[in-house]
Scaffold this motif. Structure first.
Motif, short mmCIF file in Angstrom:
data_model
loop_
_atom_site.label_atom_id
_atom_site.label_comp_id
_atom_site.label_asym_id
_atom_site.label_seq_id
_atom_site.Cartn_x
_atom_site.Cartn_y
_atom_site.Cartn_z
N ASN A 194 6.50 -17.15 6.06
CA ASN A 194 7.23 -16.79 6.92
C ASN A 194 6.46 -16.50 8.33
O ASN A 194 5.48 -15.80 8.43
CB ASN A 194 7.95 -15.61 6.85
N TYR A 195 6.71 -16.91 9.61
CA TYR A 195 5.97 -16.83 10.79
C TYR A 195 6.70 -15.54 11.49
O TYR A 195 7.73 -15.85 12.06
CB TYR A 195 5.81 -17.90 11.65
N LEU A 196 6.45 -14.56 11.47
CA LEU A 196 6.79 -13.33 11.90
C LEU A 196 6.28 -12.92 13.61
O LEU A 196 5.04 -12.91 13.53
CB LEU A 196 6.78 -12.00 10.93
N LYS A 197 7.13 -12.39 14.23
CA LYS A 197 6.74 -11.65 15.63
C LYS A 197 6.23 -10.21 15.66
O LYS A 197 7.23 -9.63 15.30
CB LYS A 197 7.85 -12.17 16.64
N PHE A 198 5.35 -9.91 15.66
CA PHE A 198 4.78 -8.50 15.81
C PHE A 198 4.60 -8.39 17.46
O PHE A 198 4.19 -9.10 18.15
CB PHE A 198 3.67 -8.32 15.35
N LYS A 199 5.22 -7.33 18.00
CA LYS A 199 5.14 -7.17 19.25
C LYS A 199 3.78 -6.38 19.93
O LYS A 199 3.40 -5.48 19.30
CB LYS A 199 6.21 -6.13 19.91
N VAL A 200 3.19 -7.03 20.90
CA VAL A 200 2.06 -6.16 21.34
C VAL A 200 2.35 -5.99 22.85
O VAL A 200 2.17 -7.11 23.75
CB VAL A 200 0.52 -6.97 21.19
N GLY A 201 2.87 -5.04 23.28
CA GLY A 201 3.20 -4.65 24.87
C GLY A 201 4.47 -5.75 24.91
O GLY A 201 5.30 -5.83 24.01
N GLU A 202 4.49 -6.44 25.84
CA GLU A 202 5.60 -7.52 26.07
C GLU A 202 5.51 -8.73 25.52
O GLU A 202 6.25 -9.63 25.47
CB GLU A 202 5.66 -7.63 27.68
N GLU A 203 4.13 -8.92 24.98
CA GLU A 203 3.85 -10.33 23.94
C GLU A 203 4.24 -10.44 22.61
O GLU A 203 4.39 -9.39 22.15
CB GLU A 203 2.35 -10.62 24.19
N SER A 204 4.43 -11.50 21.98
CA SER A 204 4.39 -11.73 20.73
C SER A 204 3.41 -12.03 20.16
O SER A 204 2.73 -13.21 20.64
CB SER A 204 5.71 -12.52 20.31
N LEU A 205 2.73 -11.50 18.80
CA LEU A 205 1.63 -11.97 18.02
C LEU A 205 2.30 -12.54 16.65
O LEU A 205 2.97 -11.70 16.18
CB LEU A 205 0.94 -10.88 17.93
N LEU A 206 2.08 -13.99 16.61
CA LEU A 206 2.56 -14.59 15.29
C LEU A 206 1.80 -14.15 14.18
O LEU A 206 0.65 -14.40 14.25
CB LEU A 206 2.70 -16.06 15.29
N VAL A 207 2.45 -13.72 13.14
CA VAL A 207 1.78 -13.41 11.78
C VAL A 207 2.36 -14.19 10.64
O VAL A 207 3.77 -13.92 10.44
CB VAL A 207 1.64 -11.99 11.20
N ALA A 208 1.67 -14.94 9.81
CA ALA A 208 2.29 -15.57 8.72
C ALA A 208 2.19 -15.06 7.33
O ALA A 208 0.85 -14.61 7.32
CB ALA A 208 1.64 -16.97 8.69
N THR A 209 3.10 -14.71 6.66
CA THR A 209 2.91 -14.07 5.43
C THR A 209 3.79 -14.62 4.37
O THR A 209 5.23 -15.20 4.81
CB THR A 209 3.39 -12.51 5.57
N THR A 210 3.45 -14.60 3.12
CA THR A 210 4.82 -14.85 2.01
C THR A 210 5.19 -13.63 1.40
O THR A 210 6.15 -13.82 0.66
CB THR A 210 3.67 -15.40 0.89
N GLY A 322 15.87 -11.93 14.93
CA GLY A 322 15.09 -12.98 15.81
C GLY A 322 13.75 -12.64 15.63
O GLY A 322 12.71 -12.96 16.46
N PHE A 323 13.06 -12.02 14.39
CA PHE A 323 11.76 -11.68 14.39
C PHE A 323 10.90 -12.83 13.51
O PHE A 323 9.73 -12.90 13.29
CB PHE A 323 11.73 -10.50 13.71
N ILE A 324 11.57 -14.14 12.95
CA ILE A 324 11.21 -14.97 12.51
C ILE A 324 11.13 -16.38 13.17
O ILE A 324 12.50 -16.91 13.74
CB ILE A 324 11.79 -15.56 11.04
N LEU A 325 10.25 -16.82 13.73
CA LEU A 325 10.27 -18.04 14.50
C LEU A 325 10.26 -19.36 13.51
O LEU A 325 10.82 -20.13 13.98
CB LEU A 325 8.43 -18.21 15.01
N GLU A 326 9.70 -19.47 12.31
CA GLU A 326 10.13 -20.34 11.40
C GLU A 326 9.49 -19.99 10.03
O GLU A 326 8.76 -19.18 9.66
CB GLU A 326 9.33 -21.73 11.78
N SER A 327 10.15 -20.62 8.98
CA SER A 327 9.70 -20.47 7.60
C SER A 327 9.56 -21.87 7.01
O SER A 327 10.22 -22.85 7.13
CB SER A 327 10.68 -19.76 6.89
N LYS A 328 8.45 -21.94 6.27
CA LYS A 328 8.13 -23.11 5.74
C LYS A 328 7.93 -23.09 4.17
O LYS A 328 7.54 -22.00 3.65
CB LYS A 328 6.52 -23.79 6.07
N ASN A 329 8.56 -24.05 3.28
CA ASN A 329 8.61 -23.96 1.86
C ASN A 329 7.23 -24.37 1.46
O ASN A 329 6.71 -25.63 1.79
CB ASN A 329 9.69 -24.77 1.33
N ILE A 330 6.61 -23.53 0.75
CA ILE A 330 5.27 -24.08 0.03
C ILE A 330 5.06 -23.54 -1.39
O ILE A 330 5.80 -22.72 -2.03
CB ILE A 330 3.93 -23.25 0.90
#
Length: 790
Positions: A194-210, A322-330
């Motif tokens: 899962n690609y999650l959006k963490f906020k850093v100020g006004e920007e989004s920082l993508l973090v992938a986690t299972t 709206g915090f998930i940009l995309e999810s990949k099956n792995i």
């Protein structure tokens, strides 16, 4: 001898004979060199399968072999009946859950079930003809073993090698206990990245986690310091999605720039890297998962849920907001508990450890002092030691195990160690016979028990009765041999080396013999848990005989895996029939043998005796390397080809018709036949002990000064007459060519032919001249012509 061999009657009869005459007992008084074997005590976790038969039988053959080389063999047997495997068996068999019963009641049930299985195991080993000294039997829960195990712990504690600490530990939420690194297995799981959006100020920082269910446990984000994409974020804070609290963005070169987004979420705790970062960067601990596999009630949104349900729920909420940009099956690999297959968590807990990380070099050096058979198995041990990340956690939050012999002072928390004369002791039932150094007398007993490996790792000391009144450590330590399968190198082999070095400053055994697996189908070992071991050993033995199963178990090179099917037993059955018939034929011609007669051996008789000696020499060399399979093939080659296909056919007429061939010539054949058959029985005795002993008792015991075949020694003659061996090979070629000629010309083997012409070197001329009668009889030839090869 009877027409047919009746294994059902014979095998039981021979087993009773060995038992009644204590044939395999270790001789305390003997001056012969001791050969001691450290045998794996099988875990009481269910019925044994053909894979167990394979490895244990190979080891048993070595015990028999060494006994017949003149060693005083110390061959004990034990049962590993304490710990989690036994508990899970009892829970399954009795449809109970340990924690729902009073501890004492559950322990009582474990003892009853263990006793039942141990009897089954022992009956099975005895039905296979194991040459164990059963007076040396032990169980890992019995009082003597508990005493040795507790004494081991106390010594480690006093030496600073054992310690207690509260820290993150590998935890099985299914078994609800801490576990050690060696108990992990790799499991493949389908999940989502899962690609999650963490906020850093006004920007989004993508973090992938299972593992989005650990979001509330997120302590910081990590990026690689060399990753240009994220340099501007270093030192800033990110906001955790849904939970809206801030965490720092830190750097560490362990972050893989190319994995996921290159930004890693560090939560307490997702994996061992999280633990390392937690300790290195002094991160705060944020509790999420509890010991029973549920989410802590205090965690918003998912508190009280099981992990997988929590994961599903949190993903839904992240999508909704709206915090998930995309999810990949792995499909990825995770660490699971080998006992139950459940994914392992890492939780903070107070546990007892043995320090192994600071002495890795010592353990690697020990590997060089031990002889590994096969040698490449040493690499598995070395790789394991080099990759150790955790000290050995030896405490388990279970019930049926060896108790820790300690209490804690209620007042000051001091650890109170039981005096050694109190051992074995259960602190839940007994108080220490002393006050705490603070003067108080109120104590809290340790309720955890030892990991089962903490006890089975002292099997050399158990065998030696270390610290007991009848301690024989100085006679059998280090032991001669450890036998085991390769999957427990990281546990049983490693832990035994650790304990032995810590307690005796020496290696536990000189040699280690590592067997392969029996496979059900390509790449899959037969095991109780996989449900692919339908061929119960008891039924196989009853249907096909112990000797047949044993002969099959000696088919391959040491350490290699093998497949098993009923069809594999056909070769073994044909062998048993062949041995019986060859013995019956031989004994029928040996009834009037005079072993004191002055015999002038004919060349063919000299040849078969030399081949027999050569076979013993070659087989011994292989067995000294623990190569049971190749050694058996060496003996088979001699028995089937040289003895049966050639020699018996060559000398038949001399045996049946001494009035034609000569009585002295018959005596020569009798002498060679007696020598070879007796030595064939000795060579095969380690593989098929029942039939060989029975044949020995039927005839040879009257001539030999030994109550049992298994108390005789192998031929020790090392010198082999190569010239007479070569003569025999040339003689076989002549006979083979004659048989081929008859076959190609559609002639019966009994058809008489006019002439056989032999061309030979000068050195063999005389030998062939003295063999003309045998060649004529075997080839059914009217005339033999011998020409010197120029």
């Amino acid at each position: 001898m009877k027409k047919n061999y009746e294994f059902k009657q014979v095998e039981k009869e021979m087993q009773n004979f060995w038992k009644e005459n204590a044939i395999y007992n270790f001789d305390q008084e003997s001056q012969n060199e001791i050969y001691s074997i450290d045998t794996p005590p099988p875990t009481v976790s269910g019925s044994l399968h053909i894979g167990h038969i394979f490895s244990y039988t190979q080891a048993e053959m070595i015990a028999r072999f060494k006994r017949m080389q003149g060693y005083n063999v110390f061959y004990p047997f034990g049962f590993d009946d304490n710990g989690l495997p036994t508990e899970r068996l009892v829970e399954k068999e009795e449809s109970i859950i340990a924690k729902n019963l009073p501890r004492s009641e559950f322990i009582k049930r474990c003892a009853t079930v263990s006793e039942k299985y141990e009897k089954e195991f022992k009956d099975l080993w005895q039905s296979l003809g194991f040459s164990v000294d059963w007076s040396l039997q032990y169980e890992t829960i019995n009082p003597m073993v508990q005493r040795i195990s507790q004494q081991s712990f106390i010594k480690l504690l006093k030496d600073g090698k054992a310690y207690m600490k509260e820290s993150p530990v590998l935890w099985c939420t299914e078994c609800q206990t801490s576990i050690a690194q060696a108990e992990l297995e790799t499991i493949e799981k389908d999940t989502t990245f899962n690609y999650l959006k963490f906020k850093v100020g006004e920007e989004s920082l993508l973090v992938a986690t299972t593992r989005p269910e650990l979001l509330y446990g997120c302590a910081c984000l990590f990026v690689n310091p060399e990753d240009d994409k994220y340099k501007k974020y270093i030192g800033k804070n990110a906001t955790v999605p849904l939970y809206e609290y801030e965490i720092p963005i830190l750097t560490d070169d362990k972050v893989d720039i190319d994995k996921g987004t290159g930004v890693v979420m560090c939560a307490t705790f997702g994996d061992s890297t999280d633990v390392e970062w937690y300790e290195t960067y002094k991160l705060p601990y944020r509790k999420v998962i509890l010991s029973d596999g549920t989410i802590d009630e205090s965690v918003p949104l998912i508190g009280g849920l099981k992990v997988l349900i929590a994961r599903k729920q949190i993903i839904g909420l992240l999508l909704e907001n709206g915090f998930i940009l995309e999810s990949k099956n792995i499909t990825h690999t995770v660490a699971g508990h080998e006992r139950c297959g459940k994914e392992v968590e890492i939780l903070p807990s107070k546990q007892w450890y043995i320090d192994i990380l600071t002495n890795k070099e010592q353990f690697l050096k020990a590997a060089d002092e031990i002889n590994w058979y096969p040698e490449y198995m040493k690499n598995r041990y070395v790789l394991w030691v080099e990759n150790l990340k955790w000290d050995w956690c030896i405490s388990r939050q279970r019930y049926f195990g060896v108790p820790f012999p300690i209490w804690y002072c209620k007042n000051c928390g001091n650890v109170i160690i039981a005096d050694e004369e109190m051992l074995p002791i259960n602190p839940l039932e007994t108080n220490p016979n002393k006050s705490c150094s603070c003067g108080r007398n109120e104590f809290i007993p340790e309720s955890s028990v030892f990991d089962t490996w903490a006890t089975s790792s002292v099997t050399p000391q158990i065998n030696a009765k270390w610290g007991e009144e009848n301690d024989i450590s100085n006679r059998i330590l280090p032991m001669s041999l450890r036998t085991q399968a390769h999957e427990i190198i990281r546990t049983w082999a490693f832990y035994t080396i650790v304990k032995s070095l810590y307690h005796t400053n020496q290696i536990p055994w000189k040699d280690i013999m590592v067997s392969g697996f029996v496979l059900a189908k390509k790449g899959e070992k037969i095991s109780k848990s996989k449900g692919n071991s339908q061929l119960a050993p008891k039924l196989l033995i009853e249907s096909h005989s112990a000797d047949v199963i044993r002969y099959w178990a000696a088919s391959s090179k040491l350490g290699t895996d093998t497949f098993f099917s009923i069809d594999e037993l056909g070769i073994a059955k044909r062998f048993i029939t062949k041995l019986w018939n060859a013995s019956k034929f031989s004994i029928s011609h040996l009834q009037d043998i005079n072993l004191n007669a002055d015999v002038d051996l004919k060349p063919v008789d000299r040849w078969i005796i030399e081949r027999c000696k050569q076979t013993a020499v070659n087989a011994r060399k292989l067995l000294d390397q623990y190569e049971i399979g190749p050694a058996r093939h060496e003996i088979d080659d001699f028995f089937w080809k040289d003895l049966c296909d050639y020699y018996l056919e060559i000398v038949k007429e001399r045996l049946y018709q001494p009035e034609i061939q000569g009585y002295k010539e018959r005596q020569s054949a009798q002498y060679a036949l007696y020598y070879c058959m007796l030595n064939i029985l000795k060579l095969y005795a380690i593989y098929v002990p029942h039939i060989t002993e029975y044949i020995y008792q039927e005839f040879f015991r009257q001539k030999e000064n030994s109550i049992s075949l298994h108390k005789l020694y192998w031929e020790t003659e090392e010198f082999i007459n190569d010239e007479i061996i070569l003569f025999g090979e040339k003689l076989k070629e002549i006979i083979a060519e004659t048989r081929k000629y008859k076959s190609e010309n559609a002639l019966s083997m009994k058809t008489e032919i006019e002439e056989v012409v032999i061309t030979t070197d000068d050195k063999f001329m005389e030998l062939f001249k003295r063999t003309i009668g045998d060649i004529k009889a075997c080839c059914r030839a009217k005339k033999i012509k011998i020409i010197q090869d120029i």
